[in-house]
Design an enzyme around this catalytic site. Sequence first.
Site, PDB file in Angstrom:
ATOM      1  N   PRO A  12     -51.270 -28.840   6.247  1.00 25.76           N
ATOM      2  CA  PRO A  12     -51.766 -29.332   4.944  1.00 25.76           C
ATOM      3  C   PRO A  12     -51.844 -28.275   3.857  1.00 25.76           C
ATOM      4  O   PRO A  12     -51.994 -28.624   2.695  1.00 25.76           O
ATOM      5  CB  PRO A  12     -53.184 -29.832   5.292  1.00 25.76           C
ATOM      6  N   ARG A  15     -46.334 -26.149   1.248  1.00 24.53           N
ATOM      7  CA  ARG A  15     -45.776 -26.780   0.041  1.00 24.53           C
ATOM      8  C   ARG A  15     -45.587 -28.283   0.247  1.00 24.53           C
ATOM      9  O   ARG A  15     -45.961 -29.095  -0.596  1.00 24.53           O
ATOM     10  CB  ARG A  15     -44.416 -26.132  -0.306  1.00 24.53           C
ATOM     11  N   GLY A 100     -40.864 -33.870   9.288  1.00 23.27           N
ATOM     12  CA  GLY A 100     -39.975 -33.320   8.267  1.00 23.27           C
ATOM     13  C   GLY A 100     -39.558 -31.909   8.618  1.00 23.27           C
ATOM     14  O   GLY A 100     -38.589 -31.378   8.057  1.00 23.27           O
ATOM     15  N   THR A 102     -37.834 -28.814   9.994  1.00 25.98           N
ATOM     16  CA  THR A 102     -36.432 -28.659  10.392  1.00 25.98           C
ATOM     17  C   THR A 102     -36.296 -27.541  11.429  1.00 25.98           C
ATOM     18  O   THR A 102     -37.237 -26.789  11.659  1.00 25.98           O
ATOM     19  CB  THR A 102     -35.553 -28.349   9.163  1.00 25.98           C
ATOM     20  N   PRO A 127     -34.396 -34.688   8.642  1.00 22.60           N
ATOM     21  CA  PRO A 127     -34.132 -33.381   8.028  1.00 22.60           C
ATOM     22  C   PRO A 127     -34.301 -33.401   6.508  1.00 22.60           C
ATOM     23  O   PRO A 127     -34.507 -32.347   5.908  1.00 22.60           O
ATOM     24  CB  PRO A 127     -32.674 -33.093   8.397  1.00 22.60           C
ATOM     25  N   HIS A 156     -31.497 -22.875  -1.306  1.00 20.08           N
ATOM     26  CA  HIS A 156     -32.945 -23.099  -1.172  1.00 20.08           C
ATOM     27  C   HIS A 156     -33.740 -21.908  -1.698  1.00 20.08           C
ATOM     28  O   HIS A 156     -33.217 -20.802  -1.838  1.00 20.08           O
ATOM     29  CB  HIS A 156     -33.315 -23.321   0.300  1.00 20.08           C
ATOM     30  N   LYS A 160     -37.718 -20.026   2.736  1.00 22.44           N
ATOM     31  CA  LYS A 160     -37.247 -20.892   3.821  1.00 22.44           C
ATOM     32  C   LYS A 160     -36.955 -20.072   5.076  1.00 22.44           C
ATOM     33  O   LYS A 160     -36.332 -19.017   5.000  1.00 22.44           O
ATOM     34  CB  LYS A 160     -35.996 -21.653   3.374  1.00 22.44           C
ATOM     35  N   GLY A 166     -31.711 -27.910   7.687  1.00 26.22           N
ATOM     36  CA  GLY A 166     -31.579 -29.108   8.518  1.00 26.22           C
ATOM     37  C   GLY A 166     -30.651 -30.125   7.861  1.00 26.22           C
ATOM     38  O   GLY A 166     -29.874 -30.808   8.536  1.00 26.22           O
ATOM     39  N   THR A 167     -30.716 -30.202   6.545  1.00 26.65           N
ATOM     40  CA  THR A 167     -29.861 -31.151   5.804  1.00 26.65           C
ATOM     41  C   THR A 167     -28.381 -30.793   5.973  1.00 26.65           C
ATOM     42  O   THR A 167     -27.541 -31.671   6.181  1.00 26.65           O
ATOM     43  CB  THR A 167     -30.231 -31.124   4.305  1.00 26.65           C
TER      44      THR A 167
END
Length: 267
Positions: A12, A15, A100, A102, A127, A156, A160, A166-167
């Site tokens: 939590p 980002r 979510g 990745t 992803p 990105h 990261k 992952g995308t």
Amino acid sequence: MNNNVRIVIAGPRGRMGKEAVKLVQEVENFELVAVIDRKNNGMMLSDVEGLPNVAVPIYSDIAECLGNVPADVLIDLTIPETGYVHTKTALQHGVRPVVGTTGFTKEQLTELKSLAEEKEIGCIIAPNFAIGAILMMKFSQMAAKYFPNVEILELHHDNKLDAPSGTAIKTAEMIAENRPEQKQGHPDEKETIQGARGADFEGMRIHSVRLPGLVAHQQVQFGAEGESLTIRHDSYNRASFMSGVKMSVDTVMNLNTLVYGLDNIIN
Ligand SMILES: NC(=O)C1=CN([C@@H]2O[C@H](COP(=O)(O)OP(=O)(O)OC[C@H]3O[C@@H](n4cnc5c(N)ncnc54)[C@H](O)[C@@H]3O)[C@@H](O)[C@H]2O)C=CC1
Ligand SMILES: O=C(O)C1=N[C@H](C(=O)O)C[C@H](O)C1
């Protein structure tokens, strides 16, 4: 009777996690019941400075959390190692994961799918939650049938952890369904600096850019004799992912298997 979807959010303070807390507060039938954080175990979310003023308990240990707090869905937005443990533990407790995070391996995805099916509950590992990104992946998959020469450029922010994104991996996997494996570029090409041609996925190249100022962007570039086609998606903020998170929470309640990628949900 209370028909609210009771939700635990892991990460939590992150980002994405912050946006997800906001989303859960905004949706009428969603109810935040606990959060999982590395820090602040035993405190209430509302007691931590800078976090939303919601009176739910903070746990550092997911098994303890799910053992104490009745929940329907876990939203995980953490880091790869933690995300895997959280997803597995949630399934073991009969709680439906919406993930979510990745960086999962193929073996982990296979294991988690078996577990979801054994427990007969839904699990979504996405992803990318942005609707435009899902369309970008689908359009790229369509284009690959006619343009087998393709390179993926993902860009990105520089915080990261995983590369490629992952995308980008999911895009390459989807393209590979429509593109026979083939090496691209000159057969005798040589890298004079290692990595110059990017990562190799069945002969297609994936390039990862990390820069401050960026959020999440991807360009899929196809080339053929005398023409090129570029399919690009940009997320300018993390709110762009939240409609997909909401859709996933709604959908996971009616699944009894693991779904990897929102491309399997958006038709
Ligand atoms: N599927 C999607 O659409 C998107 C996925 N992501 C992915 O979501 C993940 C999170 O991204 P960001 O929010 O940008 O990262 P972030 O670094 O801002 O947040 C990650 C959070 O996870 C927390 N965390 C780490 N280990 C933990 C543990 N054991 N227990 C509880 N919390 C723990 C950290 O304290 C941190 O607050 C990444 O894997 C990223 O690739 C990010 C954006 C969109
Ligand atoms: O870390 C990020 O920020 C993002 N991660 C996901 C990925 O690895 O593809 C989704 C999006 O690109 C943002």
